[in-house]
Design a protein around this motif. Sequence first.
Motif, mmCIF file in Angstrom:
data_model
loop_
_atom_site.group_PDB
_atom_site.id
_atom_site.type_symbol
_atom_site.label_atom_id
_atom_site.label_comp_id
_atom_site.label_asym_id
_atom_site.label_seq_id
_atom_site.Cartn_x
_atom_site.Cartn_y
_atom_site.Cartn_z
ATOM 1 N N MET A 21 0.826 -1.210 0.000
ATOM 2 C CA MET A 21 0.000 0.000 0.000
ATOM 3 C C MET A 21 0.860 1.260 0.000
ATOM 4 O O MET A 21 0.423 2.322 -0.458
ATOM 5 N N HIS A 46 -3.053 4.868 -3.043
ATOM 6 C CA HIS A 46 -3.410 3.451 -3.061
ATOM 7 C C HIS A 46 -4.745 3.203 -2.362
ATOM 8 O O HIS A 46 -5.535 2.364 -2.810
ATOM 9 N N GLU A 94 -7.935 1.561 -4.201
ATOM 10 C CA GLU A 94 -8.621 0.349 -3.743
ATOM 11 C C GLU A 94 -10.106 0.601 -3.532
ATOM 12 O O GLU A 94 -10.941 -0.260 -3.830
#
Length: 208
Positions: free
Chosen positions: A104, A124, A128
Motif C-alpha cells: 500500500m 493506493h 482500492e
Amino acid sequence: LVAYLAYRKRSIMPGKLQNLVEMAVERLDNFVCGILGPQGRRYTPFLGTLFIYILFMNFFGLIPGMKSPTSNLNTTVSLAICVFFYVQYTGIRSLGLVGYLRHMAGDPRDVVTWLLVPINIPIHIIEELAKPLSLSLRLFGNITGEDVLITVFVGLGVSALSFFHLPIGLPFQLPFYFLALLTGTIQALVFTLLSTIYFSLMLPHEEH
C-alpha cells in the motif's frame, strides 16, 4: 442444481450435461489461470461463479415481466464489495500484514520511494476504494441501459398499433434482445476480467 446433476452421474465417457459443465469449468479455469498463472486455480471457483452468476442475472431482464437483478445497485454493489474484501484478504494472506502495508505504501526500496510513501498511501487507498465503485456502477449502468432501451421499444411497438386498441404491439424490441445477449455476456466478462486483474495486482509478483 446443474453442477449437482452433472457430478452425480459423472463417468469417464461424459454425457451431454457433464460435457457442458466440464467445458464451462475448463474455459473459466483457462481464463483465470491465463491472467494469474498456475496460482490462479485457487481463485477459479470464486471468479468462475461470479461470471456465471452475473451472466444469468443479466439475462433475466430478457424474460417478459422480469427485471435484471444487476440493474439494481444493491446487487452490483454487493458483488463488488465481495470482490473488494476477498482481494484485500488475499493480499494480507499472500504478502503478510507487513508486506500488505508495504504494498500500500508503494513497496519502497530506496530513499526516493520512501519519501514518496506519504503520497503513495492515500493514492493506493483511493485506488482500492475506487475499484468496487467502478465495478458496481459500470455493471449497473450498462444493464439498466439495456432494460430501458428494450422497454422504450416495447412501448413504441404498442403505440404503433394503438389505433386498434389491442394489448399487443409490433416487436420493435426484438433486434435489441440479440444485442442484449451480447452486451450481457460482455458485461459479465468485463466484471470478471477486472476482478481477476485486481487479484493479479495484489498477489506477489516478480519485480520488472
